[in-house]
Design an enzyme around this catalytic site. Structure first.
Site, PDB file in Angstrom:
ATOM      1  N   PHE A   8       0.851  -1.185   0.000  1.00  0.00           N
ATOM      2  CA  PHE A   8       0.000   0.000   0.000  1.00  0.00           C
ATOM      3  C   PHE A   8       0.893   1.243   0.000  1.00  0.00           C
ATOM      4  O   PHE A   8       1.781   1.364   0.849  1.00  0.00           O
ATOM      5  CB  PHE A   8      -0.884  -0.036   1.249  1.00  0.00           C
ATOM      6  CG  PHE A   8      -2.034   0.914   1.213  1.00  0.00           C
ATOM      7  CD1 PHE A   8      -3.031   0.776   0.263  1.00  0.00           C
ATOM      8  CD2 PHE A   8      -2.134   1.950   2.129  1.00  0.00           C
ATOM      9  CE1 PHE A   8      -4.120   1.640   0.235  1.00  0.00           C
ATOM     10  CE2 PHE A   8      -3.210   2.819   2.114  1.00  0.00           C
ATOM     11  CZ  PHE A   8      -4.199   2.665   1.166  1.00  0.00           C
ATOM     12  N   ASP A  47       1.255  -5.592   7.389  1.00  0.00           N
ATOM     13  CA  ASP A  47       0.070  -4.740   7.305  1.00  0.00           C
ATOM     14  C   ASP A  47      -1.116  -5.661   7.028  1.00  0.00           C
ATOM     15  O   ASP A  47      -1.175  -6.314   5.982  1.00  0.00           O
ATOM     16  CB  ASP A  47       0.237  -3.700   6.190  1.00  0.00           C
ATOM     17  CG  ASP A  47      -0.866  -2.651   6.229  1.00  0.00           C
ATOM     18  OD1 ASP A  47      -1.989  -2.988   6.645  1.00  0.00           O
ATOM     19  OD2 ASP A  47      -0.613  -1.494   5.829  1.00  0.00           O
ATOM     20  N   ARG A  61     -12.118  -3.706  -8.603  1.00  0.00           N
ATOM     21  CA  ARG A  61     -12.001  -4.649  -7.483  1.00  0.00           C
ATOM     22  C   ARG A  61     -13.384  -5.060  -7.015  1.00  0.00           C
ATOM     23  O   ARG A  61     -14.232  -4.213  -6.725  1.00  0.00           O
ATOM     24  CB  ARG A  61     -11.272  -4.000  -6.300  1.00  0.00           C
ATOM     25  CG  ARG A  61      -9.794  -3.789  -6.517  1.00  0.00           C
ATOM     26  CD  ARG A  61      -9.085  -3.470  -5.199  1.00  0.00           C
ATOM     27  NE  ARG A  61      -9.751  -2.416  -4.426  1.00  0.00           N
ATOM     28  CZ  ARG A  61      -9.314  -1.984  -3.259  1.00  0.00           C
ATOM     29  NH1 ARG A  61      -8.232  -2.516  -2.711  1.00  0.00           N
ATOM     30  NH2 ARG A  61      -9.949  -1.020  -2.617  1.00  0.00           N
ATOM     31  N   TYR A 112     -11.780  -0.418   9.452  1.00  0.00           N
ATOM     32  CA  TYR A 112     -12.957   0.073   8.713  1.00  0.00           C
ATOM     33  C   TYR A 112     -13.244  -0.715   7.440  1.00  0.00           C
ATOM     34  O   TYR A 112     -14.187  -0.413   6.740  1.00  0.00           O
ATOM     35  CB  TYR A 112     -12.848   1.570   8.408  1.00  0.00           C
ATOM     36  CG  TYR A 112     -11.596   2.021   7.690  1.00  0.00           C
ATOM     37  CD1 TYR A 112     -11.436   1.812   6.331  1.00  0.00           C
ATOM     38  CD2 TYR A 112     -10.581   2.686   8.377  1.00  0.00           C
ATOM     39  CE1 TYR A 112     -10.286   2.229   5.673  1.00  0.00           C
ATOM     40  CE2 TYR A 112      -9.434   3.107   7.733  1.00  0.00           C
ATOM     41  CZ  TYR A 112      -9.296   2.874   6.386  1.00  0.00           C
ATOM     42  OH  TYR A 112      -8.154   3.296   5.749  1.00  0.00           O
ATOM     43  N   LYS A 113     -12.430  -1.725   7.158  1.00  0.00           N
ATOM     44  CA  LYS A 113     -12.669  -2.525   5.953  1.00  0.00           C
ATOM     45  C   LYS A 113     -13.541  -3.737   6.336  1.00  0.00           C
ATOM     46  O   LYS A 113     -14.712  -3.565   6.624  1.00  0.00           O
ATOM     47  CB  LYS A 113     -11.342  -2.903   5.315  1.00  0.00           C
ATOM     48  CG  LYS A 113     -10.653  -1.659   4.729  1.00  0.00           C
ATOM     49  CD  LYS A 113      -9.254  -1.862   4.251  1.00  0.00           C
ATOM     50  CE  LYS A 113      -8.734  -0.537   3.691  1.00  0.00           C
ATOM     51  NZ  LYS A 113      -7.282  -0.482   3.642  1.00  0.00           N
TER      52      LYS A 113
HETATM   53  C1  LIG Z   1      -6.616   0.714   3.890  1.00  0.00           C
HETATM   54  C2  LIG Z   1      -5.188   0.470   4.161  1.00  0.00           C
HETATM   55  C3  LIG Z   1      -4.479   1.291   5.034  1.00  0.00           C
HETATM   56  C4  LIG Z   1      -5.144   2.469   5.673  1.00  0.00           C
HETATM   57  O1  LIG Z   1      -4.272   3.348   6.270  1.00  0.00           O
HETATM   58  P1  LIG Z   1      -4.827   4.527   7.168  1.00  0.00           P
HETATM   59  O2  LIG Z   1      -3.617   5.235   7.611  1.00  0.00           O
HETATM   60  O3  LIG Z   1      -5.577   3.898   8.315  1.00  0.00           O
HETATM   61  O4  LIG Z   1      -5.731   5.366   6.334  1.00  0.00           O
HETATM   62  C5  LIG Z   1      -3.149   0.978   5.286  1.00  0.00           C
HETATM   63  N1  LIG Z   1      -2.556  -0.087   4.699  1.00  0.00           N
HETATM   64  C6  LIG Z   1      -3.224  -0.891   3.855  1.00  0.00           C
HETATM   65  C7  LIG Z   1      -2.553  -2.084   3.250  1.00  0.00           C
HETATM   66  C8  LIG Z   1      -4.552  -0.632   3.543  1.00  0.00           C
HETATM   67  O5  LIG Z   1      -5.211  -1.413   2.705  1.00  0.00           O
END
Ligand SMILES: *Cc1c(COP(=O)(O)O)cnc(C)c1O
Length: 426
Positions: A128, A207, A386, A232-233
């Site tokens: 990410f 992560d 997706r 939140y996912k």
């Molecule tokens: C959604 C997501 C995040 C979110 O990061 P925030 O700092 O909480 O906004 C981080 N890493 C991954 C792999 C994600 O999919």
């Protein structure tokens, strides 16, 4: 309906009928659209409205400051224990709060500071971007003699363990990877990567944002050092819900939070002028927890634990395999490719498909012409649609309807109503 369409329609109905988790979707608000974006923002559990309105109406409005002692001060630990169960960790190994990027910063900083003579960080091009930005910032601002190795994926879908192993050496401070990657849903073998790293005395920071709540993660069993993730996912915690951080018990006292703030102090309410870090997982706290959004995460996490993460993973595997089969039958012949691993054990809970007109097809799915059902996927450049499967509330029939609807959009060129130009949030 053609014969093969009818066949898949019947299959979908049969799967739904045999689904022992089917009733969980009633715990969420119904809508007349198909929601396949639970991997970006999970749906709202019905109970969350009750919990949060009670918090506002009673605890905040009437209880005011008293509610800190009565309800709020222990809430972070209570939620952390529930997350711990879901990711196979001990309750005293999880901190909940801040966002994923901040938590990742804390752990990356702490790990680099622990052994400054190890100057190499390994990650991959499927990670990410926010995690990469955090690392770039650390290297620019603090660790200027360190280097960041980004292993490239040849097919933009997966990376082999051998490619990681080749980069690893005694100079490696840590490897950091998304356990399930956000575009293709490729999933690493956590245990194997941890073992490889430990052989070279390197750490791994995982992560879990795209795995927590969708795949069976067991941090303790797989010997994980550190991890971060968001709620939140798949965990349905709500927009901007607090993230979590995991540090293996025996590592906690060795790692130092770079942000020295009062909630990580031994005795925050003695207001001592000198900092002294807590010697437990709360040393990774910063300031006052966001009580409203923290409270909003509880119902969603409870539902996952109630369904059982192993059961959810089994359903998700059946669903993503069914979806892949549908795509192979109906969408590959009209110009789509699958940009996710075909081996179900190597992927998380979403399927990415690509098409030259990916962005406009995605728009047509969301905003159909009258009479057709609206379907909410999301879009990741350059051309990934997706399709996120949340096994807690998505049905097999929805997957069937989605694929046939995409086919219709392409065959009837419905996407031509939309501009190529992208909206702000995709
Ligand atoms: C959604 C997501 C995040 C979110 O990061 P925030 O700092 O909480 O906004 C981080 N890493 C991954 C792999 C994600 O999919």
């Amino acid at each position: 309906m053609t014969i093969i369409e009818e066949e898949y329609h019947q299959k979908a109905l049969a799967f739904d009928q045999n689904d022992s988790l089917a009733s969980f979707k009633n715990q969420f608000f119904e809508s007349d659209e198909i929601y396949l974006d639970g991997n970006s923002l999970g749906k709202l559990p019905k109970l969350t409205i009750e919990v949060t309105s009670n918090l506002i109406q009673n605890q905040w409005k009437n209880g005011l400051i008293r509610s800190w002692n009565e309800h709020w001060i222990d809430l972070p630990n209570k939620v952390a224990a529930k997350i711990a169960k879901l990711v196979g960790a001990r309750p005293d190994e999880i901190f909940v709060g801040d966002n994923t990027s901040i938590n990742f910063y804390k752990l990356a900083f702490a790990t680099l500071s622990l052994n400054p003579s190890k100057t190499k960080i390994i990650t991959d091009s499927l990670n990410f971007p926010s995690d990469l930005y955090v690392l770039q910032g650390l290297l620019a601002q603090q660790f200027q003699n360190h280097s960041l190795k980004i292993i490239k994926s040849a097919d933009e879908i997966s990376i082999s363990e051998e490619a990681i192993e080749q980069e690893l050496d005694e100079n490696t401070a840590f490897i950091t990877l998304s356990h399930v990657v956000f575009k293709s849903a490729f999933m690493y073998n956590m245990r194997k990567i941890n073992d490889l790293a430990h052989q070279k005395n390197a750490f791994v920071i995982w992560d879990l944002s795209h795995s927590a709540g969708a795949v069976a993660v067991n941090l303790n069993e797989s010997n994980a050092d550190m991890a971060v993730g968001c709620t939140y996912k798949y965990m349905n915690g709500g927009p901007g819900a607090p993230a979590f951080l995991y540090v293996r018990k025996d590592l906690q006292e060795k790692l130092q939070n770079p942000i020295w703030a009062w909630f990580s102090h031994q005795k925050p309410f003695e207001f001592d002028l000198n900092y002294e870090a807590k010697n437990n997982i709360q040393r990774f706290s910063t300031g006052t927890p966001s009580i409203l959004s923290l409270a909003a995460t509880e119902a969603g996490i409870d539902l996952i634990n109630e369904a059982g993460i192993e059961n959810l993973r089994e359903k998700s595997k059946l669903q993503s395999s069914f979806l892949v089969e549908l795509i192979q039958n109906f969408l590959l012949p009209i110009g789509f490719t699958i940009a996710s691993p075909l081996d179900v054990n190597q992927r998380g809970s979403h399927i990415s498909i690509q098409h030259q007109e990916g962005y406009r097809i995605n728009r047509a799915m969301i905003e159909p012409l009258e009479g057709a059902i609206s379907i909410i996927p999301d879009f990741r450049p350059p051309k990934n649609i997706r399709l996120g499967i949340a096994p807690l509330y998505n049905t097999f029939l929805e997957l069937y309807e989605t694929v046939l609807r995409i086919k219709q959009i392409v065959e009837e060129k419905e996407f031509e109503r939309f501009e190529e130009e992208k909206l702000g949030v995709t």
